[in-house]
Scaffold this motif. Sequence first.
Motif, PDB file in Angstrom:
ATOM      1  N   VAL A   1       3.276   7.068 -21.409  1.00  0.00           N
ATOM      2  CA  VAL A   1       2.113   6.309 -20.947  1.00  0.00           C
ATOM      3  C   VAL A   1       2.297   5.850 -19.502  1.00  0.00           C
ATOM      4  O   VAL A   1       3.419   5.732 -19.008  1.00  0.00           O
ATOM      5  N   GLU A   2       1.163   5.598 -18.834  1.00  0.00           N
ATOM      6  CA  GLU A   2       1.170   5.185 -17.433  1.00  0.00           C
ATOM      7  C   GLU A   2       0.221   4.008 -17.238  1.00  0.00           C
ATOM      8  O   GLU A   2      -0.754   3.857 -17.975  1.00  0.00           O
ATOM      9  N   PHE A   3       0.504   3.227 -16.208  1.00  0.00           N
ATOM     10  CA  PHE A   3      -0.351   2.098 -15.854  1.00  0.00           C
ATOM     11  C   PHE A   3      -0.546   2.073 -14.341  1.00  0.00           C
ATOM     12  O   PHE A   3       0.426   1.984 -13.586  1.00  0.00           O
ATOM     13  N   ALA A   4      -1.806   2.174 -13.901  1.00  0.00           N
ATOM     14  CA  ALA A   4      -2.144   2.063 -12.483  1.00  0.00           C
ATOM     15  C   ALA A   4      -2.269   0.584 -12.150  1.00  0.00           C
ATOM     16  O   ALA A   4      -3.038  -0.137 -12.786  1.00  0.00           O
ATOM     17  N   ILE A   5      -1.524   0.138 -11.155  1.00  0.00           N
ATOM     18  CA  ILE A   5      -1.500  -1.289 -10.797  1.00  0.00           C
ATOM     19  C   ILE A   5      -2.444  -1.526  -9.614  1.00  0.00           C
ATOM     20  O   ILE A   5      -2.257  -0.944  -8.552  1.00  0.00           O
ATOM     21  N   PRO A   6      -3.449  -2.370  -9.787  1.00  0.00           N
ATOM     22  CA  PRO A   6      -4.402  -2.626  -8.690  1.00  0.00           C
ATOM     23  C   PRO A   6      -3.704  -3.134  -7.424  1.00  0.00           C
ATOM     24  O   PRO A   6      -2.687  -3.821  -7.501  1.00  0.00           O
ATOM     25  N   LYS A   7      -4.280  -2.798  -6.295  1.00  0.00           N
ATOM     26  CA  LYS A   7      -3.687  -3.205  -5.017  1.00  0.00           C
ATOM     27  C   LYS A   7      -3.640  -4.715  -4.848  1.00  0.00           C
ATOM     28  O   LYS A   7      -2.745  -5.236  -4.162  1.00  0.00           O
ATOM     29  N   ASP A   8      -4.599  -5.427  -5.430  1.00  0.00           N
ATOM     30  CA  ASP A   8      -4.580  -6.881  -5.283  1.00  0.00           C
ATOM     31  C   ASP A   8      -3.441  -7.522  -6.074  1.00  0.00           C
ATOM     32  O   ASP A   8      -3.116  -8.687  -5.880  1.00  0.00           O
ATOM     33  N   VAL A   9      -2.813  -6.741  -6.966  1.00  0.00           N
ATOM     34  CA  VAL A   9      -1.655  -7.231  -7.703  1.00  0.00           C
ATOM     35  C   VAL A   9      -0.367  -6.933  -6.945  1.00  0.00           C
ATOM     36  O   VAL A   9       0.506  -7.790  -6.811  1.00  0.00           O
ATOM     37  N   THR A  10      -0.256  -5.703  -6.433  1.00  0.00           N
ATOM     38  CA  THR A  10       0.966  -5.307  -5.726  1.00  0.00           C
ATOM     39  C   THR A  10       0.990  -5.828  -4.291  1.00  0.00           C
ATOM     40  O   THR A  10       2.059  -6.039  -3.715  1.00  0.00           O
ATOM     41  N   GLY A  11      -0.201  -6.000  -3.704  1.00  0.00           N
ATOM     42  CA  GLY A  11      -0.258  -6.405  -2.312  1.00  0.00           C
ATOM     43  C   GLY A  11       0.230  -5.309  -1.389  1.00  0.00           C
ATOM     44  O   GLY A  11       0.534  -5.546  -0.218  1.00  0.00           O
ATOM     45  N   TYR A  12       0.281  -4.064  -1.928  1.00  0.00           N
ATOM     46  CA  TYR A  12       0.807  -2.953  -1.124  1.00  0.00           C
ATOM     47  C   TYR A  12      -0.341  -2.127  -0.543  1.00  0.00           C
ATOM     48  O   TYR A  12      -1.276  -1.799  -1.275  1.00  0.00           O
TER      49      TYR A  12
END
Length: 289
Positions: free
Chosen positions: A278-289
């Motif tokens: 399984v995979e999870f895409a992490i929103p940019k507002d969470v990573t700040g990257y």
Amino acid sequence: MENSDKDKLLKMKEEYNHIPVPESARTGIMAGIEKAKKDQRRIQMMKMSKRTAITGAAAMAAIIIMANASPVTANAMEDIPVLGAIAKVVTFRTFADAKNNYEAKIEIPKVSINEKDNDKVNRSIEEYAGELISEYEKQVGEDLAGDGHYSVTSSYDVVTDNDRYLSLRINTTVIMASGAESVKIFTIDKETGNVVSLKDLMKNKPDYITAISDNIKKQMAEQMAADDSKMYFYKTGEDSLDGFDRITGDESFYFNEKGEIVIAFDEYEVAPGYMGAVEFAIPKDVTGY
């Protein structure tokens, strides 16, 4: 869905997950796995090719995709003038074996950037492949499968190729009594030629472990609430059962077409076997990257 019905469904899935794979079914299983991988590669290439019609930079991306698609295409394109760091991935060699009830096919890729082999990365890739081969040879040498069947299949995909990063995903499926899929992703910084870990990428963001971990657990909960067929193992508090709690910073990851960090987990790592890898895409507002 009533609790009793849900319990029955989960029990059926658990029983299904532990059904031994007979020899007669092995060929069909392997064919299905290979077809799924090819379909995934085709969809990824179609998405990236669609973006080539937008800008000249995207057109260059299409050339990169073609170069990574096969050694024949890559060799034919070596003389085309290009700008920027161009990565090429080809099959360096393939370990293949079949004897009695054992079978292996392990593709070992080689990475080059601007026509120069990336020796450091390639050594890491070969070491990883060597571990798979050693385990297979141990199975064969000690006949650990007995009257059963043991097979290992490992192939690769380029899942990220942008101006800065190349992500090479190695998918490995081992079939014994049942199948298990593992994922190893090498994300390479084209400027330095080094493999970048999630820990390296987020070194200037001290709270990334908590932020990303909480987002993954949130996604797990939302998916389970929306779809009764989905299940994840995760901790909701100090007193909850064992399961996913926090990332370590060493997880495999790549960048999707939106530029989001996607974290990949092996089959069984955070979910039951029927969920697969399984995979999870992490929103940019969470990573700040």
